[in-house]
Design an enzyme around this catalytic site. Structure first.
Site, PDB file in Angstrom:
ATOM      1  N   ASP A  14      -9.686  29.599  -0.599  1.00  0.00           N
ATOM      2  CA  ASP A  14      -8.589  28.753  -0.123  1.00  0.00           C
ATOM      3  C   ASP A  14      -8.965  27.301  -0.388  1.00  0.00           C
ATOM      4  O   ASP A  14     -10.140  26.928  -0.270  1.00  0.00           O
ATOM      5  CB  ASP A  14      -8.323  28.960   1.367  1.00  0.00           C
ATOM      6  CG  ASP A  14      -7.102  28.190   1.832  1.00  0.00           C
ATOM      7  OD1 ASP A  14      -5.980  28.736   1.721  1.00  0.00           O
ATOM      8  OD2 ASP A  14      -7.247  27.044   2.297  1.00  0.00           O
ATOM      9  N   GLU A  28      -7.825  23.032   0.161  1.00  0.00           N
ATOM     10  CA  GLU A  28      -7.001  21.960   0.719  1.00  0.00           C
ATOM     11  C   GLU A  28      -6.959  20.857  -0.329  1.00  0.00           C
ATOM     12  O   GLU A  28      -7.944  20.633  -1.053  1.00  0.00           O
ATOM     13  CB  GLU A  28      -7.564  21.439   2.040  1.00  0.00           C
ATOM     14  CG  GLU A  28      -7.684  22.499   3.124  1.00  0.00           C
ATOM     15  CD  GLU A  28      -6.396  23.241   3.419  1.00  0.00           C
ATOM     16  OE1 GLU A  28      -5.313  22.641   3.247  1.00  0.00           O
ATOM     17  OE2 GLU A  28      -6.452  24.418   3.801  1.00  0.00           O
ATOM     18  N   HIS A  82      -5.061  25.388   8.274  1.00  0.00           N
ATOM     19  CA  HIS A  82      -5.047  24.480   7.125  1.00  0.00           C
ATOM     20  C   HIS A  82      -6.410  23.839   6.882  1.00  0.00           C
ATOM     21  O   HIS A  82      -6.486  22.735   6.355  1.00  0.00           O
ATOM     22  CB  HIS A  82      -3.962  23.410   7.281  1.00  0.00           C
ATOM     23  CG  HIS A  82      -2.574  23.956   7.162  1.00  0.00           C
ATOM     24  ND1 HIS A  82      -2.053  24.436   5.986  1.00  0.00           N
ATOM     25  CD2 HIS A  82      -1.601  24.116   8.099  1.00  0.00           C
ATOM     26  CE1 HIS A  82      -0.821  24.864   6.202  1.00  0.00           C
ATOM     27  NE2 HIS A  82      -0.533  24.686   7.461  1.00  0.00           N
ATOM     28  N   ASP A  91      -8.934  29.388   6.778  1.00  0.00           N
ATOM     29  CA  ASP A  91      -7.822  30.082   6.125  1.00  0.00           C
ATOM     30  C   ASP A  91      -8.320  31.201   5.227  1.00  0.00           C
ATOM     31  O   ASP A  91      -7.689  32.255   5.108  1.00  0.00           O
ATOM     32  CB  ASP A  91      -6.980  29.079   5.321  1.00  0.00           C
ATOM     33  CG  ASP A  91      -6.109  28.208   6.209  1.00  0.00           C
ATOM     34  OD1 ASP A  91      -6.251  28.304   7.440  1.00  0.00           O
ATOM     35  OD2 ASP A  91      -5.292  27.437   5.672  1.00  0.00           O
TER      36      ASP A  91
END
Length: 577
Positions: free
Chosen positions: A34, A36, A176, A181
Site C-alpha cells: 500500500d 500513500e 490511510h 492499510d
C-alpha cells in the site's frame, strides 16, 4: 506444418498437465503493498510519501516493510488531513531513489497484491521507469477486482478497503497509513481466499481467473438477445407484463445483452433482474453519445427498479444568492427567473448544505431566513455575537459594506473561488499541524463539495448559454460522428456516410435537429447529467468544433482546477465512491 516427435510430445503434454494443476495458494508468497502519495496521479507530478508492505505465505506473516519517503515537494493540506503525514514527518525520510530499490528487494519473488492495484502499481512502475530501475515481472492480484466477484451489495455498500475490512472482521482498521492499510488488505485477501476455498478455488491460477458460475436459468434466456443488432444503442429489460426492469447502453447491443446470460454477474440485483426478465427491446442509436443520452432520458421516464443511476433527476437542490436589500444564501429546489445567482445543481441536499457551510465560514453574510427591510430594527442574533455575521438586523453594518461582501461572494460563486479555497486550506493546515485531523477532515469535505459544485455550475452555464454547438470526431471505424447541441441538450446525432459531402451532411443534420428553447439562468435545457455527458464528449481527444453559436468558455481562474485537485486527494477508485 510440423509436429513434435512422439517422445517430446509426451513430455510436453506431461508438463502441460502439471502446469494446469496450478500453484496451490498455500505455497504462494504474496507481498501485499500500500502507498500513500501527495495526490492521485504520477502523471501530474504526484509523489510517493510512504510505502508499507506485508509478505505472507500459507496464512503466516513472513515479514513487513515500512518507510516514509521524502517527496521533495510540499504535501498538500488535503493529503495531510487524509493520511496524517505532514511535511515535517518526511523531512528526514529517505528519497524514493533509496526507498524503491529496498522495497523491490523485499518483494522479489512474490505475487504483488494491492487494493486498487492500478493506483499503487502505477506509482511504483512510474518511479522505477524514471529511475532506470528494472521492474520485476510481478504477477499482480487486485483485491478490489476479486471482491467484486465475491462480496455482494447486500453485504457491503461498496468495495472500499474500509468496508471490506469490516466484512471480514479485520484485526486492523484502515487509516490511510501504508502499513496499517497493507495489514488490513492481508486480512481481506485471506477472507476472500477462505470464502473461495469453499467453492473449490485452491490455486493461484484459479484465484486469478475466478468468476461466479452462471445460473442455469440465465443461460436458458440467452435467446432473448438473438434479434438485437450489432450496433450502439440502448437496451431495455422487461418482465412478463412489459414493465421496464432495467435500462443500459452499449456499443454492441447483441453482444452486451447476451453477456447477461452467458457471463458471470457480480451485481446481485442484476442477477435477480435477469431471472425476472421475459424480453429485451432495443433502440439503435447513431453514436455511443446518443445512446448514453437516450439511456438517461429513458431512465428518468420509466424509473426502472433495478437501475442505481438516479431515477429522479428532477430532485435536485440549488444554492441561491438572493436579490434583496440584504442578500443571503438559501437552498432551493428550482431556479426562478428572479435575477438571483445560483450554484448547482446538487444531487443531494447534504452536499448542498456542506457547500453552504463552507461559504458561511468565509463570508459573514446573514443566515436568518426572514426578509429584512432596508433599515431593519431588530436585535442581533447569536451568530452576530460570535463575529460570524455582519448583523444588518441591528444596524451594525452599512449597506455599502454589506454589498461589497456580497459582490465578493458572487464573484466566488461564478468566477473565482480562491478566497474560500485559500482560507479553508489555511485552516486545514493549522488543524493538521495540531493533529486535529477529524476537524480538518470536516473542512476538507466541505471545501470539496463546494469546489465540485462551483466547477459544475461554471461548466454547465458555459454550455447552456450557447444556442448551438456542432462538433465532430473521427471514431474507431474511421467514420465521423457529428453531434448538434443546443442550450446543453443533445438535439441531433449522426455519422457521416462514406462518400458523402461532409458539409452538406452537417447542414442537413442541423436543419433536422430538435428545436431547443433557452432556459432560466444556469439550468440546462436537459438534465445536468445529460449536459455533463455531452461535456465529457466535447472535451474528449479528437473532437473538432464545427460551429459555435454564442460564447463557450469557462473562467480562467474558475473552480475546475481546484476540483481536479480535490478529486486527486484520495486513491479510491471512482467506481468505488
Amino acid at each position: 506444418m510440423t509436429t513434435a516427435p512422439p517422445a517430446s510430445r509426451h513430455r510436453w503434454e506431461l508438463q502441460r498437465g502439471f502446469d494446469e494443476l496450478g500453484r496451490p495458494l498455500r505455497d504462494v508468497t504474496f507481498c501485499v503493498v500500500d502507498l500513500e502519495t501527495t495526490g492521485g496521479s504520477p502523471g501530474d507530478g504526484d509523489q510517493i510519501t510512504e510505502i508499507g508492505a506485508v509478505k505472507v505465505r500459507g496464512g503466516e506473516v513472513l515479514g513487513e516493510f515500512q518507510t516514509l519517503v521524502n517527496p521533495h515537494t510540499a504535501i498538500p493540506a488535503f493529503i495531510a488531513v487524509l493520511t496524517g503525514i505532514t511535511n515535517g514527518m518526511v523531512a528526514d525520510a529517505p528519497p524514493i531513489e533509496a526507498a524503491l530499490p529496498a522495497f523491490l528487494e523485499f518483494a522479489a519473488g512474490s505475487v504483488l497484491v494491492a487494493h486498487n492495484a492500478r493506483f499503487d502499481v502505477g506509482f511504483l512502475k512510474n518511479d522505477a521507469r524514471r529511475l532506470d530501475l528494472i521492474w520485476p515481472d510481478f504477477e499482480i492480484l487486485d483485491t478490489v477486482k476479486l471482491a467484486r466477484h465475491v462480496v455482494t451489495r447486500d453485504e457491503s455498500p461498496n468495495h472500499k478497503l474500509s468496508s471490506l475490512a469490516r466484512v471480514f472482521r479485520s484485526g486492523t482498521t484502515p487509516n490511510h497509513r501504508a502499513l496499517e492499510d497493507a495489514r488490513a488488505t492481508v486480512d481481506v485477501l485471506h477472507g476472500l481466499m477462505e470464502r473461495l476455498g469453499g467453492l473449490g478455488v485452491q490455486t493461484l491460477e484459479e484465484l486469478q481467473g475466478y468468476s461466479a458460475k452462471v445460473a442455469s436459468v440465465a443461460r436458458r434466456k440467452r435467446h432473448l438477445a438473438d434479434h438485437l443488432p450489432h450496433a450502439p444503442g440502448v437496451y431495455l429489460f422487461r418482465d412478463e407484463s412489459a414493465r421496464v426492469l432495467y435500462i443500459g447502453t452499449s456499443r454492441d447491443l447483441r453482444r452486451r445483452v447476451r453477456s447477461y446470460f452467458t457471463a458471470s454477474e457480480k451485481r446481485s440485483r442484476i442477477g435477480e433482474m435477469v431471472q425476472i426478465a421475459a424480453s429485451v427491446s432495443a433502440i439503435e442509436c447513431a453514436t455511443p453519445l446518443e445512446a448514453s443520452v437516450r439511456e438517461l432520458r429513458l431512465i428518468a421516464e420509466h424509473k426502472p427498479p433495478y437501475n442505481r443511476r438516479s431515477r429522479h433527476p428532477e430532485k435536485v437542490t440549488w444554492l441561491k444568492l438572493t436579490r434583496e436589500a440584504w442578500p443571503r444564501l438559501s437552498l432551493v429546489k428550482r431556479v426562478l427567473d428572479d435575477d438571483a445567482d445560483y450554484l448547482g445543481p446538487f444531487s443531494s441536499k447534504a452536499a448542498a448544505e456542506s457547500s453552504l457551510a463552507a461559504l458561511h465560514e468565509v463570508f459573514p453574510i446573514r443566515q436568518c431566513r426572514d426578509r429584512l427591510a432596508r433599515k431593519p430594527q431588530r436585535s442581533a442574533c447569536v451568530l452576530a455575537e460570535m463575529g460570524r455575521c455582519l448583523s444588518p438586523c441591528d444596524g451594525s453594518v452599512d449597506p455599502q459594506t454589506y454589498a461589497a461582501v456580497v459582490r465578493q461572494l458572487r464573484d466566488t460563486l461564478l468566477r473565482r473561488p480562491d478566497d474560500v479555497v485559500d482560507l479553508v486550506h489555511a485552516r486545514m493546515s493549522a488543524l493538521a499541524d495540531e493533529e486535529r485531523f477529524e476537524e480538518a477532515a470536516h473542512h476538507r469535505d466541505r471545501l470539496a463539495d463546494f469546489v465540485r459544485a462551483a466547477a459544475r455550475t461554471q461548466r454547465l452555464t458555459a454550455l447552456t448559454g450557447c444556442p448551438e454547438v456542432v462538433a465532430a470526431r473521427r471514431e474507431d471505424d474511421g467514420r465521423w460522428a457529428v453531434h448538434v447541441v443546443r442550450h446543453g441538450r443533445l438535439a441531433a446525432a449522426g455519422v457521416i456516410p462514406a462518400g458523402t459531402d461532409a458539409v452538406s451532411y452537417v447542414e442537413g443534420l442541423r436543419a433536422s435537429a430538435e428545436t431547443v428553447l433557452p432556459t432560466i439562468g444556469p439550468t440546462p435545457a436537459a438534465t445536468a447529467e445529460e449536459s455533463e455527458q455531452i461535456l465529457r464528449w466535447l472535451e474528449s481527444p479528437g473532437v473538432r468544433l464545427v460551429e459555435v453559436v454564442g460564447e463557450w468558455a469557462c473562467p480562467v481562474q474558475g473552480a475546475g482546477r481546484h476540483a481536479r485537485r480535490s478529486a486527486g486527494a484520495t486513491k479510491e477508485s471512482p467506481l468505488e465512491q
